[in-house]
Design an enzyme around this catalytic site. Structure first.
Site, PDB file in Angstrom:
ATOM      1  N   LYS A 279     -37.446  -6.738  29.297  1.00  0.00           N
ATOM      2  CA  LYS A 279     -36.862  -8.019  29.972  1.00  0.00           C
ATOM      3  C   LYS A 279     -38.410  -8.901  30.255  1.00  0.00           C
ATOM      4  CE  LYS A 279     -33.626  -9.309  33.283  1.00  0.00           C
ATOM      5  NZ  LYS A 279     -32.848  -8.975  34.762  1.00  0.00           N
TER       6      LYS A 279
HETATM    7  C1  E4P Z   1     -30.285 -11.096  35.589  1.00  0.00           C
HETATM    8  O1  E4P Z   1     -30.709 -10.349  34.466  1.00  0.00           O
HETATM    9  C2  E4P Z   1     -30.652 -11.127  36.757  1.00  0.00           C
HETATM   10  O2  E4P Z   1     -31.117  -9.873  37.382  1.00  0.00           O
HETATM   11  C3  E4P Z   1     -29.647 -11.366  37.825  1.00  0.00           C
HETATM   12  O3  E4P Z   1     -28.440 -11.572  37.220  1.00  0.00           O
HETATM   13  C4  E4P Z   1     -30.310 -12.602  38.621  1.00  0.00           C
HETATM   14  O4  E4P Z   1     -29.115 -12.821  39.568  1.00  0.00           O
HETATM   15  P1  E4P Z   1     -29.226 -13.565  41.194  1.00  0.00           P
HETATM   16  O5  E4P Z   1     -29.576 -15.063  40.920  1.00  0.00           O
HETATM   17  O6  E4P Z   1     -28.144 -13.385  41.733  1.00  0.00           O
HETATM   18  O7  E4P Z   1     -30.201 -13.065  41.637  1.00  0.00           O
END
Ligand code: E4P
Length: 251
Positions: free
Chosen positions: A120
């Site tokens: 990622k």
């Molecule tokens: C996605 O890969 C992220 O880990 C995540 O969905 C972020 O979510 P949040 O905006 O609720 O922190």
């Protein structure tokens, strides 16, 4: 061409090729027909994952540094445990996005655990160059922190396996997260882009189904949102009546 039209047309063409023309389609029909709505869990909580894995309804995992910090685990150990204990189609592990070199170094640490880990990367210039290089090496990538269709274009050009538009954070800032998902899905479909739309930062059930309706291939959900996907107040009310009637029938 809408996403649904394009997809249905592709299935129809393959059916015709195989069932009528009698040729073997390049893409197996079964593959397209079983094209599912993938559900990933967005968490670094092992027990939460293990509990929901039992349902057979979870296809993958996404993590990020904040989730890992909150759960208090060691990031590398956690990813190793997930890779060992479960058969997910994708486990996203996020790199420290400071520089290209740091990203590649981090990516290699995860890939040494298991080369099928999805790396990622942040949607920055350096993140996309790292994405391009990993993709060229056959590594799965998830480009994260996407907030515009233009950014999604760049991620697709970099060969990303997944693009992660952050729906909830868009909504927090008075932009429509689901409209962003719709724009990216439409754009990718129009150009035959293979990068999958992974709708992230989802905080409620309504947005989950909206994202899938608007063409997201994958939704990643906090465990609490996943649990709410089963529920409806009318299901509970209907069940209560049926239970009462069963008691009467059975004396
Ligand atoms: C996605 O890969 C992220 O880990 C995540 O969905 C972020 O979510 P949040 O905006 O609720 O922190």
């Amino acid at each position: 061409m809408s996403y649904v039209t394009g997809y249905s047309a592709a299935v129809a063409r393959l059916f015709w090729e195989e069932k009528v023309a009698g040729s073997i389609p390049a893409t197996p029909i079964g593959h397209l027909l079983s094209k599912p709505m993938k559900i990933f869990l967005d968490t670094a909580d092992y027990n939460a994952i293990a509990e929901r894995y039992q349902t057979g309804l979870v296809d993958g995992i996404t993590t990020n540094p904040t989730l890992v910090r909150k759960s208090g685990v060691n990031y590398l150990d956690f990813i190793k445990t997930l890779a060992n204990d479960f058969a997910f189609e994708s486990i996203s592990a996020e790199v420290d996005g400071e520089t290209y070199d740091v990203m590649l170094e981090n990516a290699n640490q995860f890939l040494n655990i298991d080369p099928s880990i999805t790396i990622k990367l942040p949607l920055t210039k350096e993140g996309l160059i790292a994405c391009r290089d990993l993709a060229m090496g056959g590594i799965k990538t998830n480009v994260t922190l996407c907030f515009s269709a233009a950014q999604a274009v760049m991620a697709a050009k970099a060969g990303a396996t997944y693009i992660s538009p952050f729906v909830g954070r868009m909504n927090d800032n008075s932009f429509s997260g689901v409209e962003l998902v719709r724009a990216i899905s439409g754009l990718y479909c129009a150009h035959g882009v293979e990068t999958k739309v992974l709708a992230a930062s989802l905080r409620d059930v309504h947005h989950v189904s909206r994202c899938l309706l608007y063409g997201a291939n994958v939704v990643t959900l906090p465990p609490a949102v996943f649990d709410k996907m089963y529920n409806h107040v009318l299901t509970d009310a209907g069940l209560a009546i049926f239970e009462k009637d069963f008691k009467e029938i059975n004396g």
